[in-house]
Design an enzyme around this catalytic site. Sequence first.
Site, short mmCIF file in Angstrom:
data_model
loop_
_atom_site.label_atom_id
_atom_site.label_comp_id
_atom_site.label_asym_id
_atom_site.label_seq_id
_atom_site.Cartn_x
_atom_site.Cartn_y
_atom_site.Cartn_z
N LYS A 52 48.50 25.91 14.84
CA LYS A 52 49.63 27.04 15.27
C LYS A 52 49.34 27.91 16.14
O LYS A 52 49.94 28.21 17.04
CB LYS A 52 50.04 27.44 13.92
CG LYS A 52 50.84 28.48 13.95
CD LYS A 52 52.33 27.97 14.62
CE LYS A 52 53.20 29.23 15.02
NZ LYS A 52 54.21 29.33 14.25
N CYS A 87 56.27 35.68 17.98
CA CYS A 87 55.32 34.53 18.06
C CYS A 87 54.41 34.40 19.28
O CYS A 87 53.00 34.78 18.97
CB CYS A 87 56.22 33.24 17.95
SG CYS A 87 57.60 33.19 17.06
#
Length: 407
Positions: free
Chosen positions: A202, A256
């Site tokens: 991720k 993010c």
Amino acid sequence: MNDITNVIGLGYIGLPTALMLAKSGIEVVGTDINKELVESLSQGKLSFAEKGLEELFARAVTNGIKFTCEYQKADIYILAVPTPFENYSKKIDPKYVISAVNAILDICKKDSILIIESTMSPGSIDKYIRPLINKRGLGQNLNIVHAPERIIPGNMIYELENNSRVIGADDPKVGEKVKKLYARFCKSEIIITDIRSAEMCKIVENTYRDVNIAFANELAKICRATNMDVYEIIRIANKHPRVNILQPGPGVGGHCISVDPWFLVGDYPDLTNLILTARKINDSMPTHVLRRIRDIMREHNIYDISKIGLYGLAYKENVDDTRESPTLQLLKRMDQHLAFGVKVYDPLVTKRIVPHQFMNFEDFLNEIEIIVIMTAHDHIKYNMELIKGKLILDTRNVCHFDGVYKL
Ligand code: SAJ
């Protein structure tokens, strides 16, 4: 499957995920500590705008989804709470995950599954979450899984169904069970691996994108210095079969890409030269925009800052999310230099969050001489005719006519 799934954290990720599961026929209860949010969801009001979310919400409500502030006695927990970073150390701040896991441990049944979707820096489940479970003597009973979310705001619903997923589990049998759950709505490949690899994947994905955008931004600066068209250079270079450069812009926002690379920098400061430099380049872009505004003001003898209008508060096109947005970063920098009074407008941000924010586009245009396009909402693309009389600084390359200033 008759299991109850309790989704904890009904924000940008948790809510669409909970709705998608409910739409797929799973019994879902959504839990959030924010009472106001729970009340408005229970009354059928969505908390943010997203393509296709209203229809999905209606389907999930028909299928009986419930919203509450209470944690449930469930078979499966999906955790989607924020994981910010500490400002100074740049390391992950796991406080929200820790408090949610503790609350789950207070009530969970034997052998239930805890799926953490929140982004975790590599190794942080071992470091922060396992000890909480072991301390309670529940180590054998609560199965931890890491299934980081990968959906992009603006196209979340499509990506929930069509993106590949990664599931990190200690026990492959538990991994298979979770895979079956996600396969109820996810049509793409679902890969099972271990927890640390899932954590790392991720972070790597978002860091890859950050580094690529930083390269584009550095090219934009070089092309500005040499008076070349960066967009044309990238367009041509990308024709090469092994080149895929992203687009320069006024900075990198969102919760993010501008956050996750810091986890690697925080944990491996001696090994992250490229990643740190990329972060610094992207963080320098609002200042680059500020310099471009100054150039235009000088060239046109404009000395009144209130004649500048920033178009777009959201961190990217067609979303109403302003977290870490380049416009907010730019306003902060202006504020530090006592440059007050710049006007701001965003058609999608309907709450007043900064001074001199306009709610009407025409009123905004009437007050300004320079418009700085910070976000490429479709709205501006449809309204090009209205801005043609202004001086335009287009940081997103959406204006394709003469006389427009670029990054
Ligand atoms: N940006 C550029 N140039 C580009 C692309 C983006 O300047 O060529 C800017 C955007 O304007 C924005 C920022 O970067 O300010 C980030 O936007 P984004 O659309 O690239 O990504 P996010 O933050 O909305 O979502 C990302 C996605 N990650 C990847 O594409 C690898 C998404 O799939 C993740 O789920 C999400 O991060 C997350 O939650 O981690």
